[in-house]
Design a protein around this motif. Sequence first.
Motif, PDB file in Angstrom:
ATOM      1  N   GLY A 178      45.698   4.839 -54.815  1.00 25.44           N
ATOM      2  CA  GLY A 178      46.771   3.878 -54.562  1.00 25.44           C
ATOM      3  C   GLY A 178      47.607   4.184 -53.349  1.00 25.44           C
ATOM      4  O   GLY A 178      48.670   3.597 -53.170  1.00 25.44           O
ATOM      5  N   THR A 179      47.147   5.096 -52.475  1.00 26.04           N
ATOM      6  CA  THR A 179      47.959   5.469 -51.310  1.00 26.04           C
ATOM      7  C   THR A 179      47.644   4.614 -50.083  1.00 26.04           C
ATOM      8  O   THR A 179      48.290   4.767 -49.050  1.00 26.04           O
ATOM      9  CB  THR A 179      47.730   6.942 -50.961  1.00 26.04           C
ATOM     10  OG1 THR A 179      46.337   7.153 -50.712  1.00 26.04           O
ATOM     11  CG2 THR A 179      48.181   7.837 -52.104  1.00 26.04           C
ATOM     12  N   VAL A 180      46.631   3.743 -50.170  1.00 27.00           N
ATOM     13  CA  VAL A 180      46.266   2.887 -49.042  1.00 27.00           C
ATOM     14  C   VAL A 180      46.439   1.437 -49.450  1.00 27.00           C
ATOM     15  O   VAL A 180      45.669   0.915 -50.257  1.00 27.00           O
ATOM     16  CB  VAL A 180      44.809   3.141 -48.604  1.00 27.00           C
ATOM     17  CG1 VAL A 180      44.455   2.246 -47.402  1.00 27.00           C
ATOM     18  CG2 VAL A 180      44.589   4.592 -48.248  1.00 27.00           C
ATOM     19  N   LEU A 224      36.525   0.380 -61.965  1.00 28.84           N
ATOM     20  CA  LEU A 224      37.173   1.523 -62.609  1.00 28.84           C
ATOM     21  C   LEU A 224      38.626   1.645 -62.169  1.00 28.84           C
ATOM     22  O   LEU A 224      39.520   1.968 -62.981  1.00 28.84           O
ATOM     23  CB  LEU A 224      36.417   2.812 -62.269  1.00 28.84           C
ATOM     24  CG  LEU A 224      35.076   3.008 -62.979  1.00 28.84           C
ATOM     25  CD1 LEU A 224      34.392   4.278 -62.479  1.00 28.84           C
ATOM     26  CD2 LEU A 224      35.274   3.069 -64.488  1.00 28.84           C
ATOM     27  N   THR A 225      38.879   1.387 -60.874  1.00 24.87           N
ATOM     28  CA  THR A 225      40.247   1.464 -60.373  1.00 24.87           C
ATOM     29  C   THR A 225      41.138   0.455 -61.097  1.00 24.87           C
ATOM     30  O   THR A 225      42.283   0.757 -61.473  1.00 24.87           O
ATOM     31  CB  THR A 225      40.284   1.209 -58.858  1.00 24.87           C
ATOM     32  OG1 THR A 225      39.474   2.181 -58.207  1.00 24.87           O
ATOM     33  CG2 THR A 225      41.707   1.287 -58.331  1.00 24.87           C
ATOM     34  N   LEU A 226      40.634  -0.767 -61.299  1.00 20.43           N
ATOM     35  CA  LEU A 226      41.398  -1.797 -61.998  1.00 20.43           C
ATOM     36  C   LEU A 226      41.667  -1.379 -63.448  1.00 20.43           C
ATOM     37  O   LEU A 226      42.808  -1.453 -63.939  1.00 20.43           O
ATOM     38  CB  LEU A 226      40.623  -3.116 -61.957  1.00 20.43           C
ATOM     39  CG  LEU A 226      41.244  -4.288 -62.730  1.00 20.43           C
ATOM     40  CD1 LEU A 226      42.616  -4.645 -62.152  1.00 20.43           C
ATOM     41  CD2 LEU A 226      40.327  -5.493 -62.712  1.00 20.43           C
ATOM     42  N   GLU A 248      49.604  -4.859 -59.338  1.00 20.71           N
ATOM     43  CA  GLU A 248      49.464  -3.582 -58.646  1.00 20.71           C
ATOM     44  C   GLU A 248      48.075  -2.992 -58.860  1.00 20.71           C
ATOM     45  O   GLU A 248      47.453  -2.463 -57.928  1.00 20.71           O
ATOM     46  CB  GLU A 248      50.531  -2.590 -59.138  1.00 20.71           C
ATOM     47  CG  GLU A 248      50.556  -1.301 -58.315  1.00 20.71           C
ATOM     48  CD  GLU A 248      51.705  -0.391 -58.711  1.00 20.71           C
ATOM     49  OE1 GLU A 248      51.749   0.742 -58.208  1.00 20.71           O
ATOM     50  OE2 GLU A 248      52.555  -0.814 -59.526  1.00 20.71           O
ATOM     51  N   ALA A 249      47.576  -3.090 -60.106  1.00 28.27           N
ATOM     52  CA  ALA A 249      46.230  -2.580 -60.380  1.00 28.27           C
ATOM     53  C   ALA A 249      45.179  -3.362 -59.579  1.00 28.27           C
ATOM     54  O   ALA A 249      44.224  -2.784 -59.048  1.00 28.27           O
ATOM     55  CB  ALA A 249      45.940  -2.664 -61.866  1.00 28.27           C
TER      56      ALA A 249
END
Length: 769
Positions: A699-701, A364-366, A378-379
């Motif tokens: 995306g903060t880590v 899902l993040t991708l 980046e994704a």
Amino acid sequence: MDTMPAFDPATLDGLDRGIIGIDGLWCPSCAAAVSRAMTKVPGVTSAEVSFAGASVALSWDKGTDLSAVARKVSAMGYRLTPPDTGDGMEDRIVAEMRRVATRLVVAIVFGMWTMVLSILLYLNPDNIAAGATGRALAMAAGAMALPVVVWAGAPILLAGWRTARVGVPGMDSLVGLGVTGAVIASVWSLSVGRSEVWFDTAVMLVVLLTLARLVEMATLRQSSRAIAALRTALPETARRVGDDGNVHEVLASEIRAGDRVRVAAGERVPLDGQLVASDSSFDTSIMTGESAPRAIIKGGTVEAGFVNLSRMIEVSVTAEVGVRRIDIMGVDIANALHARPEIHRLADRLARVIVPLAITLATLTLLVGLTMGLSGEEASLRALSVLIIACPCAVAIAAPVSHLAATGAAAASGIHFRTHAASESLGAVRRVLFDKTGTLTEGRPVLRELQLRSGLDRARLLAFVAAAENEVIHPVAQALRRAAQDQKLLTATKSERFDDGVKATVDATEVMVGSRGFLFRNGITLPEEEHETGLTAVYMATDGEWAATFLLGDTLRPDAASTISQLRASGLILGMASGDAPAPCAHVGAIAGLKQNEIRAACTPEDKATLVEAGPGPTAFVGDGVNDTLAIVRADVGIAATDASPATIALADVVIAKGGMTAVGEAIAISQKSRRILRQNLVFSVTYNVLALGLAVGGTVPPLAAAAAMAASSLMVIANAGRLRAGVVKSKASAEQNAEAKAGTTGETLPKSRTNSATNEIYIKEVDV
């Protein structure tokens, strides 16, 4: 070369259950996967797979095609075989331990270099990670990780795939996901010209799980001896009496029902049957736990494992090898080992949630990143961070390090936790049941009281009785000889044995030793009986007159009463289950601090097992003899007391090597602390994963920070587990200091008292007749 024959379904024709061997199991997770797969075969009602026994207790409806079960298992990479027992079972586990140990050595040797190179990249001195040097170090780390992942980690990855495929992902699946994700991410990073790699994560997971597996298999090695240890209590041969009266020694397995076998005094009875020639006395402790001799008359029933004490006997066999009572007990134990639900570690249950969650979140993040307009790189990095955060390092080691800490703390007190489950589940028991003889008591008769005719010399009487009972093998005679071991040795010049006594000439004195009835029949006048309940009386006469009464009994372990009091104060339900008669059970129970309704006497091995299952649970059973083995395996936690039999030790979850009853209380206390530590570790690990996953999805880590956070969480789990051993050592030292201080200030000793059955003191009483 594998010589184990394939399973033939025809051997189970007409049955609806049976135990079948499984070849190729590598770990408990594999066993869980096979069990789940078998239950999906039409007609199979239950399949309890035992990794330790490499077998399955299978039940099915009539008409079920067992060949379909064999094909299902074969498709998973395993093979059904006839059940393996005894030494073959142990040999299989020992061979697997060697293979796992070899993989662990390879993983450590090569993984060490991977870790060193990865640390250099993390520290990044002079910004080397950004240049050609950084890429070279990253590639070297990958090269060193290759044998760790491909060879040492291959069984983990294979087991993880098999368990996930049938819908029961466990720790192997979770670790396999982490290893695969770390390797794929690292290869992708190198392919796009970056030096950020996570081979160290893959290496760490393989090393930790392989180490945990080796420890686990070392504990399972003892369990594999269970049925073999039970069989060693019986002779392998028997002396068959032919039709012509001649005796031939043959294998016990060749004897058939109706045959007659001869058993000499001092030998074990090889098969169940009936006495056909004469009466005798027997040590029946293998079934009752009581070593006091039991008289069985002609026509009475004897069982395999009884020790013939008095004279040569003949037995008409009624049960062949395989259907003897002790064989049936062995089958019950095997079934109980399969059917007893193993306490799945919380980490395994978490794995079933984390595996699909991690994959779903990373995907899902991708997709969300690409939808939001992020570049593919980046994704992918965000998805990679999610996968690394979800990598279950802290979860994977939470249970093993807690178990190792508990094991180390317990070992210092002579306590051995045999399984991961035992170190955690013992602290959750609500009820503790004890065997009597050999557990609450010392387990052998001793002379506790001597009543003698006024004017006679105690030392001379002890020397007389020892000479009269010389070379007699039953426990009462041995106890009388031990009581006289400090006296001058005398020899009987003439001796004649009877069913309930002996006549001998010792130092020109006519000596008779035996039961009250034996002396009555020989015209001896005896004083009125006056002794404690639960003591065994042996009478002696010299030159036609009563001389002494020897009162023998078992003695309570010195720490039994204090342990019972401590456990009761902690809120546990207590009880005693013994094969002994009601009177001695009530006597010992009262002294130990048990209530009348907590004492169960005259229990068979099957009665003890039923009692374990009938009451409120979870239940721990503490025993020492072969007659306790069925209760040991039926209990949620089976505990082998100090000096337990090999069969009991082989089956127990916890073994008390030293420390007596006090160690039972210590084991429960250590397990309670281990449970708290384990839950703290799991709560921390899950909390870390949940919070870090949220940050990674946003995306903060970055991946590097995710890897560092994962390592830090693992170190915190290890440090927290270390508190267990430190706390136990401190508590033990404090308890020893308090005990020394108390002993130094009171200066009290136990008085010599005929009612003080917790001591080995002999009470002397002179009687006027």
